[in-house]
Motif scaffolding. Structure first.
Motif, mmCIF file in Angstrom:
data_model
loop_
_atom_site.group_PDB
_atom_site.id
_atom_site.type_symbol
_atom_site.label_atom_id
_atom_site.label_comp_id
_atom_site.label_asym_id
_atom_site.label_seq_id
_atom_site.Cartn_x
_atom_site.Cartn_y
_atom_site.Cartn_z
ATOM 1 N N ARG A 51 0.846 -1.186 0.000
ATOM 2 C CA ARG A 51 0.000 0.000 0.000
ATOM 3 C C ARG A 51 0.885 1.241 0.000
ATOM 4 O O ARG A 51 1.839 1.347 0.789
ATOM 5 C CB ARG A 51 -0.920 0.020 1.216
ATOM 6 N N ILE A 52 0.562 2.183 -0.885
ATOM 7 C CA ILE A 52 1.315 3.434 -1.030
ATOM 8 C C ILE A 52 0.397 4.584 -0.644
ATOM 9 O O ILE A 52 -0.675 4.758 -1.228
ATOM 10 C CB ILE A 52 1.794 3.627 -2.477
ATOM 11 N N LEU A 53 0.817 5.360 0.329
ATOM 12 C CA LEU A 53 0.038 6.516 0.772
ATOM 13 C C LEU A 53 0.625 7.791 0.191
ATOM 14 O O LEU A 53 1.814 8.080 0.371
ATOM 15 C CB LEU A 53 0.028 6.618 2.294
ATOM 16 N N PHE A 54 -0.192 8.553 -0.488
ATOM 17 C CA PHE A 54 0.210 9.867 -0.997
ATOM 18 C C PHE A 54 -0.133 10.898 0.066
ATOM 19 O O PHE A 54 -1.297 11.268 0.250
ATOM 20 C CB PHE A 54 -0.507 10.183 -2.304
ATOM 21 N N ALA A 55 0.883 11.355 0.799
ATOM 22 C CA ALA A 55 0.673 12.259 1.936
ATOM 23 C C ALA A 55 1.221 13.635 1.611
ATOM 24 O O ALA A 55 2.241 14.087 2.136
ATOM 25 C CB ALA A 55 1.349 11.693 3.186
ATOM 26 N N ALA A 56 0.547 14.308 0.703
ATOM 27 C CA ALA A 56 0.889 15.682 0.330
ATOM 28 C C ALA A 56 -0.410 16.479 0.284
ATOM 29 O O ALA A 56 -1.486 15.966 0.618
ATOM 30 C CB ALA A 56 1.611 15.709 -1.011
ATOM 31 N N GLN A 57 -0.313 17.737 -0.131
ATOM 32 C CA GLN A 57 -1.501 18.573 -0.189
ATOM 33 C C GLN A 57 -2.534 17.967 -1.147
ATOM 34 O O GLN A 57 -2.189 17.320 -2.127
ATOM 35 C CB GLN A 57 -1.127 19.992 -0.647
ATOM 36 N N ASP A 58 -3.816 18.209 -0.851
ATOM 37 C CA ASP A 58 -4.899 17.615 -1.633
ATOM 38 C C ASP A 58 -4.762 17.916 -3.128
ATOM 39 O O ASP A 58 -5.011 17.039 -3.971
ATOM 40 C CB ASP A 58 -6.253 18.121 -1.133
ATOM 41 N N ALA A 59 -4.387 19.130 -3.465
ATOM 42 C CA ALA A 59 -4.295 19.508 -4.879
ATOM 43 C C ALA A 59 -3.239 18.686 -5.610
ATOM 44 O O ALA A 59 -3.353 18.436 -6.816
ATOM 45 C CB ALA A 59 -3.984 20.995 -5.012
ATOM 46 N N LEU A 96 1.611 8.459 -11.255
ATOM 47 C CA LEU A 96 2.065 7.378 -10.380
ATOM 48 C C LEU A 96 1.470 6.042 -10.812
ATOM 49 O O LEU A 96 2.167 5.008 -10.832
ATOM 50 C CB LEU A 96 1.680 7.680 -8.931
ATOM 51 N N THR A 97 0.196 6.044 -11.169
ATOM 52 C CA THR A 97 -0.458 4.820 -11.636
ATOM 53 C C THR A 97 0.216 4.303 -12.900
ATOM 54 O O THR A 97 0.486 3.105 -13.049
ATOM 55 C CB THR A 97 -1.950 5.083 -11.895
ATOM 56 N N ALA A 98 0.531 5.228 -13.817
ATOM 57 C CA ALA A 98 1.198 4.838 -15.060
ATOM 58 C C ALA A 98 2.593 4.295 -14.794
ATOM 59 O O ALA A 98 3.022 3.308 -15.419
ATOM 60 C CB ALA A 98 1.268 6.036 -16.008
ATOM 61 N N ALA A 99 3.313 4.917 -13.855
ATOM 62 C CA ALA A 99 4.665 4.457 -13.538
ATOM 63 C C ALA A 99 4.651 3.071 -12.907
ATOM 64 O O ALA A 99 5.522 2.233 -13.186
ATOM 65 C CB ALA A 99 5.351 5.460 -12.611
ATOM 66 N N THR A 121 1.971 -4.191 -8.941
ATOM 67 C CA THR A 121 0.592 -4.045 -8.480
ATOM 68 C C THR A 121 0.601 -3.523 -7.057
ATOM 69 O O THR A 121 1.237 -4.109 -6.166
ATOM 70 C CB THR A 121 -0.149 -5.391 -8.534
ATOM 71 N N ALA A 122 -0.069 -2.411 -6.826
ATOM 72 C CA ALA A 122 -0.073 -1.794 -5.501
ATOM 73 C C ALA A 122 -1.378 -1.056 -5.287
ATOM 74 O O ALA A 122 -2.086 -0.714 -6.233
ATOM 75 C CB ALA A 122 1.106 -0.833 -5.364
ATOM 76 N N ARG A 123 -1.673 -0.811 -4.021
ATOM 77 C CA ARG A 123 -2.816 0.032 -3.661
ATOM 78 C C ARG A 123 -2.280 1.439 -3.432
ATOM 79 O O ARG A 123 -1.442 1.663 -2.560
ATOM 80 C CB ARG A 123 -3.491 -0.496 -2.407
ATOM 81 N N THR A 144 -1.480 -0.046 7.832
ATOM 82 C CA THR A 144 -1.414 -0.849 6.601
ATOM 83 C C THR A 144 -0.535 -0.212 5.521
ATOM 84 O O THR A 144 -0.377 -0.785 4.438
ATOM 85 C CB THR A 144 -2.823 -1.057 6.024
ATOM 86 N N VAL A 145 0.032 0.944 5.808
ATOM 87 C CA VAL A 145 0.822 1.652 4.797
ATOM 88 C C VAL A 145 2.243 1.094 4.753
ATOM 89 O O VAL A 145 2.915 0.981 5.780
ATOM 90 C CB VAL A 145 0.866 3.163 5.102
ATOM 91 N N ASP A 146 2.709 0.753 3.546
ATOM 92 C CA ASP A 146 4.070 0.260 3.354
ATOM 93 C C ASP A 146 5.034 1.361 2.904
ATOM 94 O O ASP A 146 6.189 1.395 3.325
ATOM 95 C CB ASP A 146 4.074 -0.853 2.300
ATOM 96 N N TYR A 147 4.546 2.230 2.041
ATOM 97 C CA TYR A 147 5.376 3.291 1.483
ATOM 98 C C TYR A 147 4.604 4.605 1.535
ATOM 99 O O TYR A 147 3.396 4.626 1.285
ATOM 100 C CB TYR A 147 5.768 2.987 0.036
#
Length: 311
Positions: free
Chosen positions: A3-11, A20-23, A30-32, A42-45
């Motif tokens: 699981r990959i968490l994007f922890a930046a500003q909402d915008a 990121l999905t394309a990369a 395969t990742a969440r 549950t966050v790995d990265y």
């Protein structure tokens, strides 16, 4: 499935989700991928940027890596709750953008373009400034990491006399290198100085009155690095005295720069709003995903931050 968490500003999520999905698809991983902070264990990265939703990393008990979205890590490196590897952004798009900004402003001042624009009065012969050739212009780059080295190489290719300063000795073809306690030696006689060193306790206010006094009279200061590198009072005094002829500043201690800040109104200052090198989602996403791929494969991470050094 990691699981990959994007922890930046909402915008930023809207800008980065698709790249990121394309990369991830490009490397067959395969990742969440999400921006939901409600189930931290549950966050790995984690993909992190200052000003986002995460300040306390303690609940992220399964975390393997925090990938900083920007080149600078001063907003996270001192966080005592972060106990896992931290990597900084080293991205070809970011580097190219920084080279373009720095070279553009060096040439702007080298060629006297501001002076030309200010004196267009219809008199063909009024303009009496003939710039020296680049080979006769001394430029000092303070900071010879990935960005500083790339900028130095580009200026060498244009035939400028390039000197560079770094904490440790560097070997860059065409660049006279200084290190350790030799900052002032690197600055002596410089007509342009570019600040690209990381902001750490050791570099706080590195461009102070003593450093400014080493420059050639009327020198140009370019700061696309960090605002904390500059002693603002000393720089303003040097601008007023003529020791510094112009300062083009992209980063500041307080951002956005307050409307009443003296830099806005100073006739010898150009303000740019922290745009010298924006991280581009398309290229940065590949850097992020490569480190996640490495984590899953048990390979060493790229661009690890030295927490004691601060970068």
């Amino acid at each position: 499935m990691p699981r990959i968490l994007f922890a930046a500003q909402d915008a930023r999520w809207d800008q980065y989700q698709a790249p990121l999905t394309a990369a991830l698809e490009e490397v067959g991983l395969t990742a969440r991928l999400d921006c939901d902070t409600s189930d931290p264990a549950t966050v790995d990265y984690m993909i992190y940027a200052p000003g986002g939703p995460v300040q306390d990393f303690t609940p992220f008990t399964g975390l393997k890596l925090v990938q900083n979205l920007w080149a600078g890590v001063e907003g996270i490196v001192g966080n005592d709750t972060l106990r896992v590897p931290l990597t900084r952004m080293v991205d070809t798009g970011l580097t190219e953008g920084m080279v373009e900004w720095c070279v553009g402003h060096v040439l702007r001042h080298h060629l006297g373009i501001d002076r030309m624009l200010a004196t267009q009065n219809g008199d063909w012969r009024h303009f009496d400034f003939i710039p020296p050739l680049a080979r006769d212009r001394k430029v000092t780059v303070v900071g010879l990491g990935a960005l500083g080295a790339a900028v130095s190489e580009a200026l060498v290719a244009l035939n400028f006399q390039v000197r560079g300063y770094a904490r440790r000795p560097k070997d860059i073809p065409g660049v006279e290198s200084f290190s350790g306690d030799a900052l002032h030696a690197a600055l002596v006689g410089a007509e342009v100085v570019i600040l690209l060193v990381p902001h750490t306790p050791a570099t706080e206010g590195i461009l102070d009155a003593g450093a400014l006094a080493c420059l050639a009279e009327g020198a140009v200061v370019l700061n696309p690095g960090r605002g904390g590198l500059v002693d603002d009072a000393a720089l303003l005094a040097a601008l007023d005295s003529g020791q510094v002829g112009h300062a083009t500043l992209d980063t500041f201690r307080t951002e956005p720069l307050p409307p009443d800040d003296p830099y806005w109104s100073h006739p010898k200052v150009t303000v740019t709003p922290h745009i010298a090198s924006e991280t581009r989602p398309e290229t940065a996403a590949r850097v992020v995903v490569e480190n996640i791929r490495r984590g899953e494969a048990g390979e060493p991470f790229l661009h690890l931050v030295d927490r004691q050094a601060g970068y």
